[in-house]
Motif scaffolding. Structure first.
Motif, short mmCIF file in Angstrom:
data_model
loop_
_atom_site.label_atom_id
_atom_site.label_comp_id
_atom_site.label_asym_id
_atom_site.label_seq_id
_atom_site.Cartn_x
_atom_site.Cartn_y
_atom_site.Cartn_z
N LYS A 203 0.83 -1.21 0.00
CA LYS A 203 0.00 0.00 0.00
C LYS A 203 0.87 1.27 0.00
CE LYS A 203 -3.70 2.22 2.63
NZ LYS A 203 -4.47 2.20 3.89
N GLU A 204 1.93 1.24 0.84
CA GLU A 204 2.84 2.38 0.90
C GLU A 204 3.52 2.60 -0.45
OE1 GLU A 204 3.69 4.68 3.16
OE2 GLU A 204 2.09 4.00 4.47
N ARG A 205 3.92 1.45 -1.10
CA ARG A 205 4.54 1.56 -2.41
C ARG A 205 3.57 2.18 -3.42
NH1 ARG A 205 7.70 -4.25 -2.76
NH2 ARG A 205 9.58 -3.60 -1.65
N GLY A 206 2.31 1.71 -3.35
CA GLY A 206 1.30 2.29 -4.26
C GLY A 206 1.12 3.78 -4.00
N GLU A 207 0.99 4.12 -2.69
CA GLU A 207 0.82 5.54 -2.35
C GLU A 207 2.07 6.33 -2.73
OE1 GLU A 207 -0.16 5.71 1.75
OE2 GLU A 207 -2.23 5.01 1.46
N HIS A 208 3.27 5.71 -2.51
CA HIS A 208 4.51 6.39 -2.86
C HIS A 208 4.58 6.64 -4.37
CE1 HIS A 208 8.69 7.57 -2.84
NE2 HIS A 208 8.97 6.63 -3.74
N LYS A 209 4.16 5.60 -5.13
CA LYS A 209 4.15 5.75 -6.58
C LYS A 209 3.20 6.87 -7.00
CE LYS A 209 3.56 3.07 -10.82
NZ LYS A 209 3.14 1.77 -11.40
N THR B 80 2.13 9.31 -5.09
CA THR B 80 2.70 10.58 -4.62
C THR B 80 3.81 11.06 -5.56
OG1 THR B 80 2.22 9.94 -2.35
CG2 THR B 80 3.77 11.74 -2.64
N LYS B 81 4.64 10.08 -6.02
CA LYS B 81 5.73 10.43 -6.92
C LYS B 81 5.17 10.98 -8.24
CE LYS B 81 10.04 8.51 -8.71
NZ LYS B 81 10.86 7.30 -8.86
N GLU B 82 4.10 10.29 -8.73
CA GLU B 82 3.48 10.77 -9.97
C GLU B 82 2.87 12.16 -9.76
OE1 GLU B 82 0.73 7.73 -10.92
OE2 GLU B 82 2.23 6.35 -11.77
N ASP B 83 2.16 12.32 -8.63
CA ASP B 83 1.57 13.64 -8.32
C ASP B 83 2.66 14.70 -8.20
OD1 ASP B 83 -0.89 12.48 -8.31
OD2 ASP B 83 -1.07 12.34 -6.13
N PHE B 84 3.79 14.31 -7.58
CA PHE B 84 4.88 15.26 -7.42
C PHE B 84 5.46 15.66 -8.77
CE2 PHE B 84 9.48 15.99 -7.06
CZ PHE B 84 9.45 17.15 -6.30
N LEU B 85 5.59 14.65 -9.67
CA LEU B 85 6.11 14.95 -11.00
C LEU B 85 5.16 15.89 -11.75
CD1 LEU B 85 7.50 11.46 -12.11
CD2 LEU B 85 8.82 13.52 -11.56
N VAL B 86 3.83 15.60 -11.63
CA VAL B 86 2.85 16.49 -12.27
C VAL B 86 2.95 17.89 -11.66
CG1 VAL B 86 0.39 16.93 -12.57
CG2 VAL B 86 1.28 14.61 -12.89
N TYR B 87 3.03 17.94 -10.32
CA TYR B 87 3.14 19.24 -9.64
C TYR B 87 4.42 19.96 -10.05
CZ TYR B 87 4.12 22.56 -5.91
OH TYR B 87 4.46 23.67 -5.21
N LYS B 88 5.52 19.16 -10.18
CA LYS B 88 6.79 19.75 -10.57
C LYS B 88 6.71 20.34 -11.97
CE LYS B 88 11.70 18.63 -10.93
NZ LYS B 88 12.71 17.55 -10.89
N LEU B 89 6.07 19.59 -12.89
CA LEU B 89 5.90 20.10 -14.25
C LEU B 89 5.05 21.37 -14.26
CD1 LEU B 89 5.41 16.80 -16.28
CD2 LEU B 89 7.34 18.38 -16.42
#
Length: 192
Positions: free
Chosen positions: A49-55, A57-66
């Protein structure tokens, strides 16, 4: 044999007790192992679950970063445009300031020139005023002399008029006397 049998029986009881003890330990270890397995299973699920949430979160962070990078680039572009506009406006205002400064200098020179001209005009005016005042004082003095002379002359004329009037009255009285005398003579027969 009895002793051996007792000894073996004691050993069997000890072995059974030990086996029971090991069995209990085994059951305890199995229970613990079950708990460990369940805990591991929960940990694995939690980790998944943490890996899924981390993934995510990572995708959201990349979108936010872009998005943040795009917003930053847009803000940077807007800032550059604003800077260019402000720079142009600054140049215009600087040129206007130079023009106003030049106009101020011209006006100061013109003001100084007008001030000097005004001072000259005031001095000329004061001189003319003093001259006119002097002429007026002289004229007033002459008029006062003339008035004094005319008063004296008027007094003399009044006096002469009174004398003439007295002479006229005297002449009228003499004339009346002559008329009465003439009438008296005309009435006399010898005069006829």
């Amino acid at each position: 044999g009895v002793f051996l049998y007792g000894h073996l029986e004691q050993k069997v009881r000890n072995a059974e007790a030990l086996a029971q003890k090991y069995k209990q330990q085994q059951e305890a270890l199995s229970a613990q192992l079950q708990v460990v397995y369940e805990h591991r299973s929960r940990l694995e699920r939690s980790l998944q679950k943490e890996r899924g949430e981390h993934k995510k979160t990572k995708e959201d962070f990349l979108v936010y970063k872009l998005e943040a990078q795009e917003a930053l680039n847009k803000e940077k572009q807007d800032s550059m445009n604003r800077y260019g506009a402000l720079s142009s406006q600054h140049k215009i205002l600087k040129n206007q300031h130079e023009d106003v400064k030049k106009q101020l200098l011209d006006l100061q020179l013109q003001h100084n020139s007008l001030k000097l001209e005004h001072r000259k005009t005031v001095e000329t005016h004061n001189q003319k005023y003093a001259q006119l005042q002097q002429e007026k004082d002289s004229e007033v003095t002459n008029l006062q002399d003339t008035v004094f002379k005319l008063r004296e002359e008027s007094k003399l004329l009044r006096k002469a008029h009174q004398e003439v009037h007295s002479q006229l009255l005297s002449s009228q009285a003499q004339l009346e006397e002559f008329r009465q005398f003439k009438e008296a003579l005309q009435k006399m027969p010898s005069f006829k």
